[in-house]
Design an enzyme around this catalytic site. Structure first.
Site: not given
Ligand code: CP
Ligand code: NVA
Length: 311
Positions: A102, A129, A132, A224, A264, A292
């Site tokens: 990530r 993502h 997701q 989101d 999400c 997930r």
């Molecule tokens: N939806 C998602 O990716 O959640 P986290 O940021 O908690 O991993």
């Molecule tokens: N759009 C959000 C998604 C988190 C899972 C971010 O990037 O923070």
């Protein structure tokens, strides 16, 4: 070397195969069937940002497949800071069988994949993502079956989650709508890509600024956060622009009676979504979060060549 970096890299058939495998592995887990398909396989999980779902669902995906996972926090690895991404990729490749990362910049995940000797999975970047999106497609499929002809309406920021959602649902033949404030569009090149996928699969992509227009007759309403990780300094400005894009009961009332509402997570209740909707009868937020894990099990088995057909 096969990686999982972007939904755009996968055909409709490959996405459907991953979804079928997710359904199968989910059913097995729910029936108490344990098959150590990924025995002796270890996943390294590299994080530059916080996480609940991605971290725990990947860890549990590996454990329930008989493998293991290592959590590597931002402080430990210092991806690109303490050590170059190319060196991290080559070192980790000598220890583990698969890497999930990530990252802030999408270029970092591309760099990791370039140098890695083992498959790399994108656990969220500033651009997209895809894990997701696979869980989202699984959730919509479980609700309605085939996505062909379904309308998936995203209301909010044209961000990483919106981009991957558009790609997966257009690959699967749905009509995708996005209503976002001016200046918060998805990248134009992605909109064009989404339109291309839609043209192939028989769906469509429609962009607009009116959230009511997006909600009208929708099968799925998705939202989101207004401020993604890495954009914290813009939060105040965004909080002024985004309130008309809140998913609340009056928005849900415009959709089909059987509409499902998705997010999400993490949710900022009272901002992009109300408690009434997040906890209401149309919400699938927690099914989506659970999915997930099931969707990622299929991705892991596919990348690691696990014998998922074995009896
Ligand atoms: N939806 C998602 O990716 O959640 P986290 O940021 O908690 O991993
Ligand atoms: N759009 C959000 C998604 C988190 C899972 C971010 O990037 O923070």
């Amino acid at each position: 070397m096969k990686h999982f970096l972007d939904i755009a890299d996968f055909s409709q058939q490959e996405i459907n195969e991953l979804l079928d495998l997710s359904v199968k592995l989910k059913k097995e887990l729910k029936s108490g069937i344990f098959r150590p398909i990924l025995k002796n396989k270890v996943l390294a999980m590299v994080f530059q940002k916080p996480s609940l779902r991605t971290r725990v669902s990947f860890d549990m995906a590996m454990r329930t497949l008989g493998g293991d996972a290592l959590y590597l926090s931002p402080q430990e690895i210092g991806l690109g800071k303490r050590e170059s991404i190319a060196d991290v990729a080559r070192v980790l490749s000598g220890y583990v069988q698969v890497i999930m990362a990530r990252v802030f910049s999408h270029d970092h995940i591309l760099e990791l994949a370039k140098w890695s000797q083992v498959p790399v999975i994108n656990g969220l970047s500033d651009y997209n993502h895809p894990c997701q999106a696979m869980a989202d497609a699984l959730t919509i499929y479980e609700e309605f079956g085939d996505l062909t002809g379904r309308t998936v309406s995203y209301i909010g920021d044209g961000n990483n989650v919106a981009v991957s959602l558009m790609k997966v649902v257009t690959k699967l033949g749905a009509d995708f709508r996005i209503a976002n404030p001016e200046d918060y569009d998805m990248p134009e090149s992605d909109i064009q890509l989404g339109k291309k996928f839609a043209a192939i699969a028989g769906g469509s992509v429609t962009t607009m600024h009116d959230p009511k227009e997006a909600a009208e007759g929708a099968d799925v309403i998705y939202t989101d956060t207004w401020t993604s990780m890495g954009q914290e300094e813009e939060a105040k400005k965004r909080e002024k622009v985004f309130p008309p894009y809140q998913v609340n009961q009056s928005i849900v009332n415009l959709a089909k009676p059987e509409v499902i509402v998705m997010h999400c997570l993490p949710a900022h209740r009272g901002q992009e979504i109300t408690d009434e909707v997040a906890d209401g009868p149309h919400s699938r937020l927690f099914e989506q979060a659970e999915n997930r894990m099931h969707a990622q099990k299929a991705i892991l088995v596919d990348l690691l060549g696990g014998d998922h057909d074995a009896k």
